[in-house]
Design a protein around this motif. Sequence first.
Motif, PDB file in Angstrom:
ATOM      1  N   ASP A  55      46.081  43.656  40.844  1.00 20.43           N
ATOM      2  CA  ASP A  55      47.129  42.657  40.660  1.00 20.43           C
ATOM      3  C   ASP A  55      47.319  41.768  41.893  1.00 20.43           C
ATOM      4  O   ASP A  55      48.066  40.797  41.865  1.00 20.43           O
ATOM      5  N   LYS A  56      46.604  42.082  42.961  1.00 20.51           N
ATOM      6  CA  LYS A  56      46.717  41.275  44.175  1.00 20.51           C
ATOM      7  C   LYS A  56      45.441  41.406  44.973  1.00 20.51           C
ATOM      8  O   LYS A  56      44.845  42.490  45.059  1.00 20.51           O
ATOM      9  N   ARG A  57      45.047  40.298  45.560  1.00 18.41           N
ATOM     10  CA  ARG A  57      43.887  40.318  46.452  1.00 18.41           C
ATOM     11  C   ARG A  57      44.106  39.277  47.526  1.00 18.41           C
ATOM     12  O   ARG A  57      44.555  38.167  47.249  1.00 18.41           O
ATOM     13  N   GLN A  58      43.755  39.647  48.767  1.00 17.85           N
ATOM     14  CA  GLN A  58      43.991  38.735  49.883  1.00 17.85           C
ATOM     15  C   GLN A  58      42.695  38.320  50.531  1.00 17.85           C
ATOM     16  O   GLN A  58      41.750  39.095  50.655  1.00 17.85           O
ATOM     17  N   GLY A  59      42.675  37.057  50.953  1.00 14.04           N
ATOM     18  CA  GLY A  59      41.566  36.544  51.730  1.00 14.04           C
ATOM     19  C   GLY A  59      42.120  35.952  53.009  1.00 14.04           C
ATOM     20  O   GLY A  59      43.240  36.253  53.419  1.00 14.04           O
ATOM     21  N   GLN A  60      41.352  35.081  53.613  1.00 16.75           N
ATOM     22  CA  GLN A  60      41.829  34.431  54.822  1.00 16.75           C
ATOM     23  C   GLN A  60      42.793  33.312  54.444  1.00 16.75           C
ATOM     24  O   GLN A  60      42.413  32.329  53.839  1.00 16.75           O
ATOM     25  N   ARG A  61      44.039  33.471  54.743  1.00 12.81           N
ATOM     26  CA  ARG A  61      45.129  32.523  54.442  1.00 12.81           C
ATOM     27  C   ARG A  61      45.425  32.362  52.955  1.00 12.81           C
ATOM     28  O   ARG A  61      46.290  31.581  52.578  1.00 12.81           O
ATOM     29  N   VAL A  62      44.704  33.027  52.097  1.00 17.11           N
ATOM     30  CA  VAL A  62      44.948  32.909  50.665  1.00 17.11           C
ATOM     31  C   VAL A  62      45.191  34.277  50.040  1.00 17.11           C
ATOM     32  O   VAL A  62      44.629  35.272  50.477  1.00 17.11           O
ATOM     33  N   THR A  63      46.049  34.267  49.014  1.00 20.65           N
ATOM     34  CA  THR A  63      46.342  35.472  48.239  1.00 20.65           C
ATOM     35  C   THR A  63      46.352  35.091  46.774  1.00 20.65           C
ATOM     36  O   THR A  63      46.926  34.053  46.406  1.00 20.65           O
TER      37      THR A  63
END
Lengths: 113, 114
Positions: A55-63
């Motif tokens: 339900d959630k995934r994070q990248g560099q500066r983005v979610t």
Amino acid sequence: GESVGLHLPTLSVQEGDNSIINCAYSNSASDYFIWYKQESGKGPQFIIDIRSNMDKRQGQRVTVLLNKTVKHLSLQIAATQPGDSAVYFCAENSDNQGGKLIFGQGTELSVKP
Amino acid sequence: GAGVSQSPRYKVAKRGQDVALRCDPISGHVSLFWYQQALGQGPEFLTYFQNEAQLDKSGLPSDRFFAERPEGSVSTLKIQRTQQEDSAVYLCASSLTGLGEKLFFGSGTQLSVL
């Protein structure tokens, strides 16, 4: 503000603020979702993806957030920069659509310096 | 190459002319997709190849549209007897294996039919 109609929905933010771009999808069988960024005159560029078991995934500066209950996807951009100005598309994939990516309408993000 | 390459970048055709658009995918990518993007819209699926096999052509708007990938690498999208409504950006994308994974897009060919 936002506007919908003959033009792309638009989101205008101040540089340094956080941006949230929303996407509603209609196919409850979709199991893979992607966000793309498209600058003028260029092809879509991959930002981040998420599968339906998350339900959630994070990248560099983005979610990316996925709410399967209401079939809603969102892209959060932290500390938005002028270089983030572009059109953002969500895309979904499901086996019952032949497994191909189906794109949404897109949202135009404008970042004011 | 480093990315998906498409040519020509721009194409102007008179109504009724035939056009051919070329796509060179990322080396080693098995799957290749063609999308059509009208101004202000999201890309719309046209057709999909896995190696040289065209597995899905459900998005081709008419029998004037034809795509091929004879050796499983470079692909050509051909539009016969072009019409004004064919004016759009034609995007090619490739993926490492197949369906259900991210696509890498080229910059597209902007087709204008006068």
